[in-house]
Scaffold this motif. Structure first.
Motif, PDB file in Angstrom:
ATOM      1  N   TYR A 170       0.839  -1.180  -0.005  1.00  0.00           N
ATOM      2  CA  TYR A 170       0.006   0.055  -0.132  1.00  0.00           C
ATOM      3  C   TYR A 170       0.629   1.414  -0.079  1.00  0.00           C
ATOM      4  CZ  TYR A 170       0.700   0.879   5.112  1.00  0.00           C
ATOM      5  OH  TYR A 170       1.570   1.066   6.264  1.00  0.00           O
ATOM      6  N   ALA A 171       0.263   2.181  -0.418  1.00  0.00           N
ATOM      7  CA  ALA A 171       0.776   3.604  -0.239  1.00  0.00           C
ATOM      8  C   ALA A 171      -0.266   4.738  -0.014  1.00  0.00           C
ATOM      9  CB  ALA A 171       1.353   4.144  -1.591  1.00  0.00           C
ATOM     10  N   GLU A 172       0.032   5.452   0.931  1.00  0.00           N
ATOM     11  CA  GLU A 172      -1.090   6.295   1.603  1.00  0.00           C
ATOM     12  C   GLU A 172      -0.559   7.514   2.109  1.00  0.00           C
ATOM     13  OE1 GLU A 172      -2.770   4.095   4.888  1.00  0.00           O
ATOM     14  OE2 GLU A 172      -1.999   5.566   6.594  1.00  0.00           O
ATOM     15  N   ALA A 173      -1.560   8.386   2.182  1.00  0.00           N
ATOM     16  CA  ALA A 173      -1.054   9.750   2.897  1.00  0.00           C
ATOM     17  C   ALA A 173      -2.105  10.410   3.741  1.00  0.00           C
ATOM     18  CB  ALA A 173      -0.804  10.917   1.665  1.00  0.00           C
ATOM     19  N   ARG A 174      -1.739  11.031   4.883  1.00  0.00           N
ATOM     20  CA  ARG A 174      -2.839  11.230   5.858  1.00  0.00           C
ATOM     21  C   ARG A 174      -2.336  12.570   6.295  1.00  0.00           C
ATOM     22  NH1 ARG A 174      -4.142   6.399  10.163  1.00  0.00           N
ATOM     23  NH2 ARG A 174      -3.177   4.733   9.078  1.00  0.00           N
ATOM     24  N   TYR A 175      -3.251  13.482   6.289  1.00  0.00           N
ATOM     25  CA  TYR A 175      -3.005  14.783   7.084  1.00  0.00           C
ATOM     26  C   TYR A 175      -3.301  14.515   8.513  1.00  0.00           C
ATOM     27  CZ  TYR A 175      -4.383  19.405   8.765  1.00  0.00           C
ATOM     28  OH  TYR A 175      -4.725  20.502   9.835  1.00  0.00           O
ATOM     29  N   ASN A 176      -2.293  14.916   9.418  1.00  0.00           N
ATOM     30  CA  ASN A 176      -2.196  15.121  10.706  1.00  0.00           C
ATOM     31  C   ASN A 176      -2.457  16.354  11.389  1.00  0.00           C
ATOM     32  OD1 ASN A 176      -1.484  12.193  12.221  1.00  0.00           O
ATOM     33  ND2 ASN A 176      -1.221  12.064  10.022  1.00  0.00           N
ATOM     34  N   ARG A 177      -3.171  16.353  12.489  1.00  0.00           N
ATOM     35  CA  ARG A 177      -3.098  17.925  13.211  1.00  0.00           C
ATOM     36  C   ARG A 177      -3.059  17.581  14.690  1.00  0.00           C
ATOM     37  NH1 ARG A 177      -6.444  23.402  12.337  1.00  0.00           N
ATOM     38  NH2 ARG A 177      -4.656  23.682  10.810  1.00  0.00           N
ATOM     39  N   MET A 178      -2.029  17.879  15.390  1.00  0.00           N
ATOM     40  CA  MET A 178      -1.830  18.030  16.919  1.00  0.00           C
ATOM     41  C   MET A 178      -2.278  19.129  17.526  1.00  0.00           C
ATOM     42  SD  MET A 178       1.789  16.860  19.018  1.00  0.00           S
ATOM     43  CE  MET A 178       1.486  16.753  20.860  1.00  0.00           C
ATOM     44  N   LEU A 179      -3.365  19.201  18.218  1.00  0.00           N
ATOM     45  CA  LEU A 179      -4.046  20.349  18.651  1.00  0.00           C
ATOM     46  C   LEU A 179      -3.391  20.925  20.028  1.00  0.00           C
ATOM     47  CD1 LEU A 179      -7.672  19.102  18.490  1.00  0.00           C
ATOM     48  CD2 LEU A 179      -6.541  20.384  16.794  1.00  0.00           C
ATOM     49  N   MET A 180      -2.821  22.154  19.766  1.00  0.00           N
ATOM     50  CA  MET A 180      -1.856  22.799  20.601  1.00  0.00           C
ATOM     51  C   MET A 180      -2.736  23.800  21.354  1.00  0.00           C
ATOM     52  SD  MET A 180       0.858  21.014  20.255  1.00  0.00           S
ATOM     53  CE  MET A 180       2.194  21.754  21.134  1.00  0.00           C
ATOM     54  N   SER A 181      -2.508  23.831  22.711  1.00  0.00           N
ATOM     55  CA  SER A 181      -3.360  25.004  23.500  1.00  0.00           C
ATOM     56  C   SER A 181      -3.079  26.369  23.216  1.00  0.00           C
ATOM     57  CB  SER A 181      -3.121  24.733  24.883  1.00  0.00           C
ATOM     58  OG  SER A 181      -1.653  24.693  25.232  1.00  0.00           O
ATOM     59  N   SER A 182      -1.545  26.580  22.639  1.00  0.00           N
ATOM     60  CA  SER A 182      -1.236  27.854  22.161  1.00  0.00           C
ATOM     61  C   SER A 182      -1.994  28.292  20.922  1.00  0.00           C
ATOM     62  CB  SER A 182       0.098  27.725  22.170  1.00  0.00           C
ATOM     63  OG  SER A 182       0.660  26.984  20.885  1.00  0.00           O
ATOM     64  N   GLY A 183      -2.414  27.562  20.292  1.00  0.00           N
ATOM     65  CA  GLY A 183      -3.260  27.688  19.075  1.00  0.00           C
ATOM     66  C   GLY A 183      -2.468  27.508  17.752  1.00  0.00           C
ATOM     67  N   SER A 184      -1.180  27.505  17.839  1.00  0.00           N
ATOM     68  CA  SER A 184      -0.095  26.878  16.802  1.00  0.00           C
ATOM     69  C   SER A 184      -0.142  25.316  16.897  1.00  0.00           C
ATOM     70  CB  SER A 184       1.285  27.553  17.139  1.00  0.00           C
ATOM     71  OG  SER A 184       1.352  29.079  17.315  1.00  0.00           O
ATOM     72  N   ASP A 185      -1.195  24.891  16.087  1.00  0.00           N
ATOM     73  CA  ASP A 185      -1.237  23.485  16.105  1.00  0.00           C
ATOM     74  C   ASP A 185      -0.159  22.861  15.045  1.00  0.00           C
ATOM     75  OD1 ASP A 185      -3.733  23.519  17.442  1.00  0.00           O
ATOM     76  OD2 ASP A 185      -5.141  23.718  15.582  1.00  0.00           O
ATOM     77  N   THR A 186       0.160  21.549  15.351  1.00  0.00           N
ATOM     78  CA  THR A 186       1.394  21.130  14.490  1.00  0.00           C
ATOM     79  C   THR A 186       0.597  20.038  13.384  1.00  0.00           C
ATOM     80  OG1 THR A 186       2.591  20.805  16.375  1.00  0.00           O
ATOM     81  CG2 THR A 186       3.174  19.487  14.796  1.00  0.00           C
ATOM     82  N   ASP A 187       0.975  20.723  12.194  1.00  0.00           N
ATOM     83  CA  ASP A 187       0.501  19.877  11.000  1.00  0.00           C
ATOM     84  C   ASP A 187       1.667  19.273  10.237  1.00  0.00           C
ATOM     85  OD1 ASP A 187      -2.129  20.922  11.703  1.00  0.00           O
ATOM     86  OD2 ASP A 187      -1.880  22.874  10.540  1.00  0.00           O
ATOM     87  N   TYR A 188       0.997  18.034   9.707  1.00  0.00           N
ATOM     88  CA  TYR A 188       2.167  17.077   8.921  1.00  0.00           C
ATOM     89  C   TYR A 188       1.381  16.103   8.159  1.00  0.00           C
ATOM     90  CZ  TYR A 188       1.900  14.000  12.912  1.00  0.00           C
ATOM     91  OH  TYR A 188       1.542  13.444  13.948  1.00  0.00           O
ATOM     92  N   ILE A 189       1.979  15.819   7.112  1.00  0.00           N
ATOM     93  CA  ILE A 189       1.315  14.801   6.313  1.00  0.00           C
ATOM     94  C   ILE A 189       2.539  13.683   6.071  1.00  0.00           C
ATOM     95  CG2 ILE A 189       0.476  13.999   3.917  1.00  0.00           C
ATOM     96  CD1 ILE A 189      -0.519  17.096   3.546  1.00  0.00           C
TER      97      ILE A 189
END
Length: 207
Positions: free
Chosen positions: A180-199
């Motif tokens: 398989y090959a896959e791509a997922r959008y991830n968001r880590m919800l930070m309390s400071s508002g600067s969420d961590t986004d990565y794929i």
């Protein structure tokens, strides 16, 4: 009585046919590269990822996976220069529960949608090259051997909720395993508002 017997045979036959076509249990393992985006993309470099998971197929279309994902990305040169540190990395581990929808699970080529949420752990460190001597034991006795590594100047870690969503494609084999090959959008919800986004883009084997 005859009707009951026929019904039981039918149920058993259907179950046996389903077991041959689609296993009730599902597993996946893979690795690939990770692309930071958004705010994270301004201070992190492209990194790598590892993925492992297991789950259950309720039917040929719908299943659920319990996934572990590990992502490691380097802090880019501009950010390190502003911080006055020679090196640094950001590591993100996540445990998520992810429903999965297969569009053609029984076929040789399957496109699927996957997404869910769970707990994310992030660990950042700033490092500097370090070296020295360490004692080594050999059959001939002890001696000090030189070594080179990294010393941690500062570190930071946090646990937060997050979610992921993506899609993939898998190619079947005769042993019910699929590459398989896959791509997922991830968001880590930070309390400071600067969420961590990565794929993470991952390649592996799913069965």
């Amino acid at each position: 009585m005859k009707t009951l017997l026929v019904s039981c045979v039918g149920i058993l036959a259907t179950g046996a046919l389903y077991a041959q076509e689609v296993s009730p249990f599902s597993f996946a393992i893979g690795a690939g590269f990770t692309e930071p985006i958004g705010t994270a993309g301004r201070y992190l470099d492209t990194g790598w990822n590892f993925q492992a998971g297991g789950g259950f197929n309720f039917n040929p279309v719908l299943g659920a996976m319990l996934d572990f994902n590990y992502n490691s990305m380097g802090i880019n040169a501009a950010t390190l220069s502003n911080l006055g540190a020679p090196g640094g990395n950001s590591h993100i581990m996540s445990f998520t529960i992810d429903p999965i929808i297969h569009l053609n699970h029984k076929g040789p080529v399957d496109v699927y949608l996957i997404g869910g949420g769970g707990l994310y752990h992030r660990y950042d460190d700033l490092t500097t090259p370090a070296g020295g001597f360490a004692p080594v034991i050999t059959p001939f006795g002890f001696f000090n051997a030189p070594y080179v590594g990294n010393a941690v100047l500062a570190s930071y870690s946090v646990n937060k909720p997050g979610f992921d969503a993506g899609a993939g494609i898998s190619f079947g084999t005769r042993w019910h395993a699929k590459f398989y090959a896959e791509a997922r959008y991830n968001r880590m919800l930070m309390s400071s508002g600067s969420d961590t986004d990565y794929i993470p883009v991952t390649f592996g084997v799913r069965w």
